[in-house]
Scaffold this active site. Structure first.
Site, PDB file in Angstrom:
ATOM      1  N   LYS A  82       0.816  -1.225   0.000  1.00  0.00           N
ATOM      2  CA  LYS A  82       0.000   0.000   0.000  1.00  0.00           C
ATOM      3  C   LYS A  82       0.848   1.272   0.000  1.00  0.00           C
ATOM      4  O   LYS A  82       0.355   2.339  -0.333  1.00  0.00           O
ATOM      5  CB  LYS A  82      -0.989  -0.033   1.146  1.00  0.00           C
TER       6      LYS A  82
HETATM    7  C1  LIG Z   1      -4.711  -4.370   1.188  1.00  0.00           C
HETATM    8  C2  LIG Z   1      -3.987  -5.634   1.084  1.00  0.00           C
HETATM    9  C3  LIG Z   1      -4.396  -6.639   0.169  1.00  0.00           C
HETATM   10  C4  LIG Z   1      -5.618  -6.483  -0.700  1.00  0.00           C
HETATM   11  O1  LIG Z   1      -5.460  -5.529  -1.701  1.00  0.00           O
HETATM   12  P1  LIG Z   1      -6.709  -4.956  -2.487  1.00  0.00           P
HETATM   13  O2  LIG Z   1      -6.154  -3.936  -3.409  1.00  0.00           O
HETATM   14  O3  LIG Z   1      -7.625  -4.351  -1.445  1.00  0.00           O
HETATM   15  O4  LIG Z   1      -7.353  -6.084  -3.180  1.00  0.00           O
HETATM   16  C5  LIG Z   1      -3.625  -7.787   0.071  1.00  0.00           C
HETATM   17  N1  LIG Z   1      -2.534  -7.976   0.857  1.00  0.00           N
HETATM   18  C6  LIG Z   1      -2.129  -7.049   1.743  1.00  0.00           C
HETATM   19  C7  LIG Z   1      -0.943  -7.325   2.574  1.00  0.00           C
HETATM   20  C8  LIG Z   1      -2.825  -5.848   1.884  1.00  0.00           C
HETATM   21  O5  LIG Z   1      -2.409  -4.932   2.770  1.00  0.00           O
END
Ligand SMILES: *Cc1c(COP(=O)(O)O)cnc(C)c1O
Length: 462
Positions: free
Chosen positions: A110
Site C-alpha cells: 500500500k
Molecule cells: C490491502 C492488502 C491486500 C488487498 O489488496 P486490495 O487492493 O484491497 O485487493 C492484500 N494484501 C495485503 C498485505 C494488503 O495490505
C-alpha cells in the site's frame, strides 16, 4: 485526461478534482474518459521503476499539473524503501516469479499507492494555499501506509480510527508509535463497521473542518492509488517478460484495487495472459467469477486480515468497464440495488470473464500450508497474503500458460504469530518494523460515539 463516474452523474472532472474528491458525487467511482495507450517498444527501453513511473503517471495528470511538476514530484514521491529500485523480483523457479512489493516503510504494497496520493495531495494543497484533514478507519495496512505517507507534510493532519479487532500487534504498533504532531490514532470500542459509519457521518457533516480545509478519505477507491500500482505492473512485465510474451499475475485480493490496477495496465497495452484473483474465506469475488454470484456475506476473520472484506469496492470499476462496456446506467442499476439485491451479470457478458480472469479461494489451513511448502521447497518465507496467491497458482497451474508472477503484498514479519504457528522463523526483520517494538505507543481511546471523536478532532485542528 478527464474523468467521470461509473454511475454517470459526475463527469468532466480534472485529475486534481478526482484526487481531492475521492468518491464521485453520485456514489460511483471515477474512471478515466479513455485508456491512455502505452508504447510497449518505448517502455522496453526503460531501466528503473522511476523511469516507468515517469512515463505512466503523467498520462493521467495533464488536466491539472504540468509534466515538469509531475516529474519533479516523482523524484521524491517514494521514500524510505529498503530497495534502491523499490520493487524486487525474486525468481522462485522456471515459471514463477515473486514480485516483492513490501520494501516500503510500512512493509506492505500500500506504500506505492498512498505515497503517490500523499505527494499529490500536498502538491495541490500547497499550490492552493490550503490544508487538509485525512480521516479514515482501518482494519489492516491502509492506515499505517496513509499515516506514514502523510506525516511528512505540514499541510495534512491525519486522524485514523482503529477498531479493536483482528489486527496484528505489528500492524497496530505501526500506527501508534509514529512520532509526529500531525498524526492521531484513535482506538474505538467497536467494530470496523462502527468506525466506518462514524467516518461516513464525518463526511456528511464535516463539523470539525475549517474554511479552506479539505477532508480527505483513506480508502482504496481514490484513482491516484490505482495509478501508483499500474506502474509496478508495467515494471514487472518489462523485467520478467522476454520478447513481450504475455504473463499471468496472481493477486491476493481484498478490495480489488490491486487487481483493477493490473486490468488497467492491460487496457493500456501491457501484454497479459490471465489475472488470477486469489481470495481467503471472504470469497465474494470467487463466488462471482465461478458462479456469477456477487452477494454480500458477513466478514470472516482469517490469517490474512488485510483481505477480510464483505464487498470489494473497486469491483464496481470492472462491472462498469468490462461487463457493461461502460454503460453507466446499467452500472448504476446494479449498484443502487446492491447489496440487498446481489449483482448478477447477464450471462453472455459474464462468460467473457473466462478469457481474462481465473479465481480461487484459499482457507486458513491451506494458507499456512502454502507458507510451509514454499519454505520447505525454496527456503523462502512468504506472508499469509502472498501465500493465498501462491496456493491459488499451485491449484490452477494447469490453466496458467507461460510465466506467472505472484504479487507479494506484505513482509512476513508483519504477521509474526501466523509465521510462528506455522513452525517457521523470520530471519530478516526490516528495520522499519524492528524499531517500533522499542517505541512508546500513543493512542487515544474512545467509545463508538461520533460526538466525542468530532470534538477531539476540533480541539486538535487548531
Ligand atoms: C490491502 C492488502 C491486500 C488487498 O489488496 P486490495 O487492493 O484491497 O485487493 C492484500 N494484501 C495485503 C498485505 C494488503 O495490505
Amino acid at each position: 485526461m478527464i474523468f467521470h463516474s461509473t454511475r454517470g452523474n459526475d463527469s468532466g472532472k480534472t485529475f486534481e478534482e478526482v484526487l481531492m474528491q475521492g468518491l464521485a458525487s453520485d456514489g460511483g467511482l471515477f474512471m478515466p474518459d479513455e485508456w491512455p495507450q502505452v508504447d510497449i517498444n518505448h517502455i522496453q527501453h526503460l531501466e528503473t521503476f522511476i523511469d516507468v513511473a515517469k512515463y505512466i503517471v503523467p498520462m493521467f495528470t495533464k488536466s491539472s499539473f504540468s509534466d515538469e511538476e509531475v516529474l519533479s514530484l516523482l523524484d521524491s514521491t517514494w521514500h524510505d524503501f529498503s530497495e534502491e529500485n523499490f520493487v524486487k523480483i525474486h525468481q522462485l523457479n522456471e515459471s514463477n516469479d515473486i514480485l516483492e512489493l513490501f520494501h516500503g516503510p510500512t512493509a506492505a504494497f500500500k506504500d506505492f499507492g498512498l505515497q503517490l496520493a500523499a505527494a499529490f495531495f500536498n502538491l495541490s494543497l500547497t499550490k492552493n494555499n490550503k490544508t487538509a484533514i485525512v480521516f479514515g478507519a482501518t482494519s489492516g495496512d491502509t492506515g499505517s501506509a496513509a499515516i506514514d505517507a502523510c506525516k511528512r507534510f505540514d499541510s495534512i493532519k491525519s486522524f485514523i480510527l482503529l477498531p479493536e479487532g483482528n489486527m496484528s500487534d505489528v500492524q497496530r504498533k505501526q500506527m501508534t508509535t509514529v512520532d509526529s504532531p500531525n498524526v492521531f490514532t484513535l482506538s474505538i470500542d467497536g467494530t470496523f463497521d462502527d468506525c466506518q459509519s462514524i467516518v461516513k457521518e464525518a463526511f456528511n457533516e464535516r463539523p470539525f473542518l475549517k474554511d479552506d480545509q479539505f477532508l480527505l478519505a483513506v480508502n482504496s477507491i481514490n484513482w491516484v492509488r490505482i495509478i501508483g500500482q499500474i506502474c509496478y505492473y508495467f515494471y514487472a512485465s518489462l523485467k520478467i517478460s522476454k520478447n513481450n510474451e504475455s504473463l499471468n499475475f496472481a493477486v491476493p485480493t481484498g478490495n480489488f484495487g490491486n487487481v483493477f490496477a493490473c486490468y488497467s495496465a492491460y487496457k493500456m497495452g501491457m501484454p497479459l495472459n490471465k489475472i488470477l484473483v486469489a481470495v481467503n474465506d471472504n470469497n465474494i469475488l470467487h463466488r462471482f467469477f465461478s458462479e456469477n454470484d456477487y452477494s454480500k456475506k458477513s466478514v470472516a476473520e482469517t490469517v490474512s486480515p488485510s483481505m477480510d472484506i464483505s464487498i470489494a469496492s473497486n469491483f464496481e470499476r470492472l462491472v462498469y468497464d468490462f461487463y457493461t462496456e461502460r454503460d453507466s446506467s446499467l452500472c448504476k442499476d446494479f449498484y443502487s440495488n446492491f447489496p440487498s439485491t446481489p449483482i448478477k451479470i447477464e450471462d453472455d457478458s459474464w462468460k467473457k470473464s473466462k478469457d481474462l480472469f481465473l479465481s480461487y479461494c484459499v482457507d486458513d489451513f491451506s494458507t499456512v500450508g502454502a507458507m510451509k511448502d514454499i519454505y520447505k521447497e525454496y527456503s523462502y518465507l512468504i506472508d499469509p497474503h502472498t501465500a493465498v496467491a501462491s496456493k491459488a497458482v499451485e491449484a490452477l497451474k494447469d490453466k496458467l500458460a507461460g510465466k506467472t508472477v505472484v504479487l507479494s503484498t506484505a513482509h512476513p514479519a508483519k504477521f509474526p504469530l501466523v509465521v510462528k504457528n506455522a513452525g517457521l522463523d523470520i530471519k530478516n526483520i526490516p528495520a522499519s518494523l524492528s524499531e517500533i517494538f522499542d517505541k512508546k505507543e500513543k493512542i487515544y481511546n474512545f467509545p463508538a460515539s461520533k460526538d466525542q471523536i468530532f470534538d477531539f478532532i476540533t480541539k486538535n485542528n487548531q
